[in-house]
Design a protein around this motif. Structure first.
Motif, PDB file in Angstrom:
ATOM      1  N   ALA A 247       0.819  -1.273  -0.043  1.00 56.62           N
ATOM      2  CA  ALA A 247       0.269   0.233  -0.067  1.00 56.62           C
ATOM      3  C   ALA A 247       1.227   1.259  -0.139  1.00 56.62           C
ATOM      4  O   ALA A 247       0.615   2.310  -0.617  1.00 56.62           O
ATOM      5  CB  ALA A 247      -0.873  -0.077   1.444  1.00 56.62           C
ATOM      6  N   GLY A 248       1.618   1.179   0.557  1.00 61.57           N
ATOM      7  CA  GLY A 248       2.804   2.364   0.863  1.00 61.57           C
ATOM      8  C   GLY A 248       3.476   3.009  -0.412  1.00 61.57           C
ATOM      9  O   GLY A 248       4.023   3.606  -0.782  1.00 61.57           O
ATOM     10  N   PHE A 249       4.020   2.052  -0.753  1.00 67.57           N
ATOM     11  CA  PHE A 249       4.821   1.975  -2.283  1.00 67.57           C
ATOM     12  C   PHE A 249       3.627   2.363  -3.447  1.00 67.57           C
ATOM     13  O   PHE A 249       4.332   3.514  -3.975  1.00 67.57           O
ATOM     14  CB  PHE A 249       5.557   0.236  -2.510  1.00 67.57           C
ATOM     15  CG  PHE A 249       6.969   0.251  -1.840  1.00 67.57           C
ATOM     16  CD1 PHE A 249       7.256   1.420  -0.391  1.00 67.57           C
ATOM     17  CD2 PHE A 249       7.796  -0.125  -2.677  1.00 67.57           C
ATOM     18  CE1 PHE A 249       8.388   1.079  -0.119  1.00 67.57           C
ATOM     19  CE2 PHE A 249       9.406  -0.217  -1.910  1.00 67.57           C
ATOM     20  CZ  PHE A 249       9.433   0.521  -0.781  1.00 67.57           C
ATOM     21  N   GLY A 250       2.664   1.918  -3.454  1.00 69.29           N
ATOM     22  CA  GLY A 250       1.215   1.632  -4.650  1.00 69.29           C
ATOM     23  C   GLY A 250       1.066   3.794  -4.361  1.00 69.29           C
ATOM     24  O   GLY A 250       0.946   3.494  -5.397  1.00 69.29           O
ATOM     25  N   ALA A 251       1.414   3.551  -2.802  1.00 69.93           N
ATOM     26  CA  ALA A 251       0.521   5.129  -2.843  1.00 69.93           C
ATOM     27  C   ALA A 251       1.925   6.548  -3.275  1.00 69.93           C
ATOM     28  O   ALA A 251       1.523   7.361  -4.368  1.00 69.93           O
ATOM     29  CB  ALA A 251       0.445   5.634  -1.887  1.00 69.93           C
ATOM     30  N   LEU A 252       2.991   5.908  -3.121  1.00 70.56           N
ATOM     31  CA  LEU A 252       3.855   7.132  -3.093  1.00 70.56           C
ATOM     32  C   LEU A 252       4.310   7.028  -4.934  1.00 70.56           C
ATOM     33  O   LEU A 252       4.097   8.041  -5.682  1.00 70.56           O
ATOM     34  CB  LEU A 252       4.905   6.197  -2.819  1.00 70.56           C
ATOM     35  CG  LEU A 252       5.073   6.146  -1.649  1.00 70.56           C
ATOM     36  CD1 LEU A 252       6.500   5.805  -0.760  1.00 70.56           C
ATOM     37  CD2 LEU A 252       4.927   8.191  -0.735  1.00 70.56           C
ATOM     38  N   LEU A 253       4.318   5.460  -5.577  1.00 68.49           N
ATOM     39  CA  LEU A 253       4.176   5.271  -6.811  1.00 68.49           C
ATOM     40  C   LEU A 253       2.757   6.225  -7.771  1.00 68.49           C
ATOM     41  O   LEU A 253       3.522   6.556  -8.828  1.00 68.49           O
ATOM     42  CB  LEU A 253       5.040   4.075  -7.317  1.00 68.49           C
ATOM     43  CG  LEU A 253       6.009   3.378  -6.990  1.00 68.49           C
ATOM     44  CD1 LEU A 253       6.473   1.423  -7.357  1.00 68.49           C
ATOM     45  CD2 LEU A 253       7.439   4.005  -7.204  1.00 68.49           C
ATOM     46  N   GLY A 254       2.227   6.040  -7.453  1.00 65.11           N
ATOM     47  CA  GLY A 254       1.142   6.365  -8.429  1.00 65.11           C
ATOM     48  C   GLY A 254       0.764   7.800  -7.939  1.00 65.11           C
ATOM     49  O   GLY A 254      -0.044   8.894  -8.848  1.00 65.11           O
ATOM     50  N   ALA A 255       1.338   8.362  -7.604  1.00 63.05           N
ATOM     51  CA  ALA A 255       1.593  10.054  -6.898  1.00 63.05           C
ATOM     52  C   ALA A 255       2.391  10.202  -8.310  1.00 63.05           C
ATOM     53  O   ALA A 255       2.217  11.457  -8.370  1.00 63.05           O
ATOM     54  CB  ALA A 255       2.108  10.523  -5.603  1.00 63.05           C
ATOM     55  N   GLN A 256       3.589   9.811  -8.933  1.00 61.34           N
ATOM     56  CA  GLN A 256       3.985  10.230 -10.220  1.00 61.34           C
ATOM     57  C   GLN A 256       3.483   9.739 -11.293  1.00 61.34           C
ATOM     58  O   GLN A 256       2.711   9.727 -11.596  1.00 61.34           O
ATOM     59  CB  GLN A 256       5.056   9.803 -10.182  1.00 61.34           C
ATOM     60  CG  GLN A 256       6.060   9.854  -8.952  1.00 61.34           C
ATOM     61  CD  GLN A 256       6.255  10.205  -7.965  1.00 61.34           C
ATOM     62  OE1 GLN A 256       7.160  11.040  -8.752  1.00 61.34           O
ATOM     63  NE2 GLN A 256       5.953  10.848  -6.923  1.00 61.34           N
TER      64      GLN A 256
END
Length: 225
Positions: free
Chosen positions: A22-31
């Motif tokens: 979830a954390g990595f997904g949120a960070l990457l999805g914001a790019q």
């Protein structure tokens, strides 16, 4: 796979911890240039997911249930119609797996506590076909594990490489980019790219990470050089 600026880099995240995914997904999805197209909790699911969604980059934990990251990386690297770049997620206590991960087909590794900038940089670097050789700990780890006496396989043969190609191989093993190598050797960057491509073809290697492994195994460079 198209990883140009007009087409987002397609990423899948494989980890057995929900919070990590979830954390990595949120960070990457914001790019704006990165799209998370799926996630899975183990290596067996990872292989099927890669077949289904055809990502550009796979972020994958090393230690997982059912099928660990090393075994999954080997299977993914052998998929003929799907050739994503693989970044292994690790922690310091799993360093023993790093070298084998690179041999299995990974393009590099990333610590799970990496900063946002390091995470996004890693995805962009490997999507562009480079090896993730920063920070410098990657090179020191490769050097350490290649030097272990219990290796049972033979290093690649470098007889077909020219002296200039060997020079380029040494610089790649130091973790230098094509531009940095061009500066070191006083040649054009396109010339370096050509040499790297020829090294890969002659040695039957997949990417720059495997050039580094081969360079240490064959003694072209050594720990601390």
């Amino acid at each position: 796979m198209d990883t140009s600026s007009s087409t987002p880099i397609r990423v899948v995240i494989i980890d057995d911890q929900d919070m990590v995914r979830a954390g990595f997904g949120a960070l990457l999805g914001a790019q704006s240039d990165i799209e998370v197209v799926g996630d899975a909790a183990d290596g067996a699911e990872a292989v099927e997911l890669v077949r289904a969604v055809d990502p550009d980059v796979v972020l994958m934990d090393i230690r997982m249930p059912r099928l660990d990251g090393l075994a999954a990386a080997r299977q993914i690297a052998q998929l003929e119609d799907h050739a994503p770049r693989i970044i292994m997620l690790t922690t310091f206590d799993l360093d023993d797996y790093v070298f084998e991960a690179l041999r299995a087909g990974a393009s590099g590794f990333l610590l799970k506590d990496a900063r946002v900038e390091d995470l996004t940089h890693a995805v962009r670097v490997v999507a562009a076909g480079e090896a993730l050789l920063s920070p410098s700990i990657t090179r020191s780890l490769i050097a350490e594990f290649v030097a272990r006496p219990e290796r049972t396989h033979e290093p690649v043969t470098l007889a077909d490489l020219t002296e200039r190609e060997l020079d380029v191989m040494r610089q790649v093993a130091r973790g230098l980019s094509n531009g940095e190598i061009a500066g070191e050797l006083f040649v054009a960057e396109q010339t370096v790219k050509t040499h790297v491509s020829r090294i890969l073809a002659k040695l039957g290697l997949r990417d720059r990470a495997q050039i580094v492994v081969a360079a240490y195994e064959a003694g072209v460079v050594s720990a601390g050089s």
